[in-house]
Design a protein around this motif. Structure first.
Motif, PDB file in Angstrom:
ATOM      1  N   ALA A  48       0.842  -1.194   0.000  1.00  0.00           N
ATOM      2  CA  ALA A  48       0.000   0.000   0.000  1.00  0.00           C
ATOM      3  C   ALA A  48       0.878   1.246   0.000  1.00  0.00           C
ATOM      4  N   ASP A  49       0.390   2.290  -0.611  1.00  0.00           N
ATOM      5  CA  ASP A  49       1.186   3.516  -0.621  1.00  0.00           C
ATOM      6  C   ASP A  49       0.990   4.289   0.679  1.00  0.00           C
ATOM      7  N   ALA A  50       1.843   5.256   0.909  1.00  0.00           N
ATOM      8  CA  ALA A  50       1.849   5.999   2.174  1.00  0.00           C
ATOM      9  C   ALA A  50       0.507   6.662   2.456  1.00  0.00           C
ATOM     10  N   LEU A  51      -0.079   7.297   1.474  1.00  0.00           N
ATOM     11  CA  LEU A  51      -1.360   7.987   1.692  1.00  0.00           C
ATOM     12  C   LEU A  51      -2.483   7.014   2.036  1.00  0.00           C
ATOM     13  N   ALA A  52      -2.485   5.851   1.419  1.00  0.00           N
ATOM     14  CA  ALA A  52      -3.515   4.855   1.723  1.00  0.00           C
ATOM     15  C   ALA A  52      -3.390   4.378   3.164  1.00  0.00           C
ATOM     16  N   VAL A  53      -2.170   4.123   3.606  1.00  0.00           N
ATOM     17  CA  VAL A  53      -1.950   3.688   4.991  1.00  0.00           C
ATOM     18  C   VAL A  53      -2.366   4.791   5.959  1.00  0.00           C
ATOM     19  N   LEU A  54      -2.006   6.037   5.650  1.00  0.00           N
ATOM     20  CA  LEU A  54      -2.402   7.154   6.508  1.00  0.00           C
ATOM     21  C   LEU A  54      -3.917   7.268   6.616  1.00  0.00           C
ATOM     22  N   HIS A  55      -4.607   7.093   5.502  1.00  0.00           N
ATOM     23  CA  HIS A  55      -6.075   7.147   5.529  1.00  0.00           C
ATOM     24  C   HIS A  55      -6.661   6.022   6.375  1.00  0.00           C
ATOM     25  N   GLU A  56      -6.117   4.828   6.227  1.00  0.00           N
ATOM     26  CA  GLU A  56      -6.634   3.676   6.970  1.00  0.00           C
ATOM     27  C   GLU A  56      -6.388   3.807   8.472  1.00  0.00           C
ATOM     28  N   GLN A  57      -5.285   4.437   8.850  1.00  0.00           N
ATOM     29  CA  GLN A  57      -4.864   4.465  10.253  1.00  0.00           C
ATOM     30  C   GLN A  57      -4.872   5.859  10.882  1.00  0.00           C
ATOM     31  N   HIS A  58      -5.449   6.855  10.215  1.00  0.00           N
ATOM     32  CA  HIS A  58      -5.306   8.248  10.664  1.00  0.00           C
ATOM     33  C   HIS A  58      -5.785   8.497  12.096  1.00  0.00           C
ATOM     34  N   GLU A  59      -6.715   7.710  12.580  1.00  0.00           N
ATOM     35  CA  GLU A  59      -7.244   7.936  13.927  1.00  0.00           C
ATOM     36  C   GLU A  59      -6.273   7.506  15.025  1.00  0.00           C
ATOM     37  N   ILE A  60      -5.305   6.647  14.692  1.00  0.00           N
ATOM     38  CA  ILE A  60      -4.363   6.182  15.716  1.00  0.00           C
ATOM     39  C   ILE A  60      -2.932   6.671  15.488  1.00  0.00           C
ATOM     40  N   ILE A  61      -2.695   7.386  14.422  1.00  0.00           N
ATOM     41  CA  ILE A  61      -1.353   7.908  14.138  1.00  0.00           C
ATOM     42  C   ILE A  61      -1.161   9.211  14.900  1.00  0.00           C
ATOM     43  N   SER A  62      -0.087   9.279  15.690  1.00  0.00           N
ATOM     44  CA  SER A  62       0.160  10.492  16.472  1.00  0.00           C
ATOM     45  C   SER A  62       1.194  11.399  15.816  1.00  0.00           C
ATOM     46  N   VAL A  63       2.073  10.852  14.991  1.00  0.00           N
ATOM     47  CA  VAL A  63       3.078  11.649  14.287  1.00  0.00           C
ATOM     48  C   VAL A  63       3.598  10.831  13.103  1.00  0.00           C
ATOM     49  N   VAL A  64       4.027  11.530  12.051  1.00  0.00           N
ATOM     50  CA  VAL A  64       4.608  10.875  10.884  1.00  0.00           C
ATOM     51  C   VAL A  64       6.056  11.348  10.758  1.00  0.00           C
ATOM     52  N   LEU A  65       6.970  10.405  10.637  1.00  0.00           N
ATOM     53  CA  LEU A  65       8.373  10.681  10.347  1.00  0.00           C
ATOM     54  C   LEU A  65       8.573  10.321   8.885  1.00  0.00           C
ATOM     55  N   MET A  66       8.832  11.323   8.052  1.00  0.00           N
ATOM     56  CA  MET A  66       8.834  11.107   6.609  1.00  0.00           C
ATOM     57  C   MET A  66      10.142  11.541   5.955  1.00  0.00           C
ATOM     58  N   ASN A  67      10.706  10.661   5.174  1.00  0.00           N
ATOM     59  CA  ASN A  67      11.863  10.997   4.344  1.00  0.00           C
ATOM     60  C   ASN A  67      11.354  11.748   3.124  1.00  0.00           C
ATOM     61  N   VAL A  68      12.109  12.709   2.642  1.00  0.00           N
ATOM     62  CA  VAL A  68      11.659  13.421   1.442  1.00  0.00           C
ATOM     63  C   VAL A  68      11.812  12.576   0.189  1.00  0.00           C
ATOM     64  N   VAL A  69      12.654  11.545   0.249  1.00  0.00           N
ATOM     65  CA  VAL A  69      12.845  10.664  -0.902  1.00  0.00           C
ATOM     66  C   VAL A  69      11.990   9.420  -0.689  1.00  0.00           C
TER      67      VAL A  69
END
Length: 70
Positions: free
Chosen positions: A1-22
């Motif tokens: 799954a791509d990053a946005l799909a995972v974020l949508h599925e789990q957005h209620e329990i995600i407290s912070v995202v650590l993201m590489n620009v690449v």
């Protein structure tokens, strides 16, 4: 799954995202822009990491809504 799909599925329990620009499909800046335009994802704090740190990249990440650039 791509990053946005995972974020949508789990957005209620995600407290912070650590993201590489690449990222393999969309770049980190593009993902950050899309997150900030989405009601479910816009309030999730994002810390951007970049091995090629530059002042311009930091300004861009923070202007797109990241809370920190490392």
């Amino acid at each position: 799954a791509d990053a946005l799909a995972v974020l949508h599925e789990q957005h209620e329990i995600i407290s912070v995202v650590l993201m590489n620009v690449v990222l393999p499909v969309l770049g980190g800046y593009e993902v950050l822009m899309q997150m900030r335009q989405d009601a479910d994802l816009s309030k999730i704090p994002v810390i951007v990491i970049d091995e090629h740190q530059s002042e311009a990249a930091e300004v861009k990440a923070l202007s797109l809504g990241a809370i920190k650039y490392d």
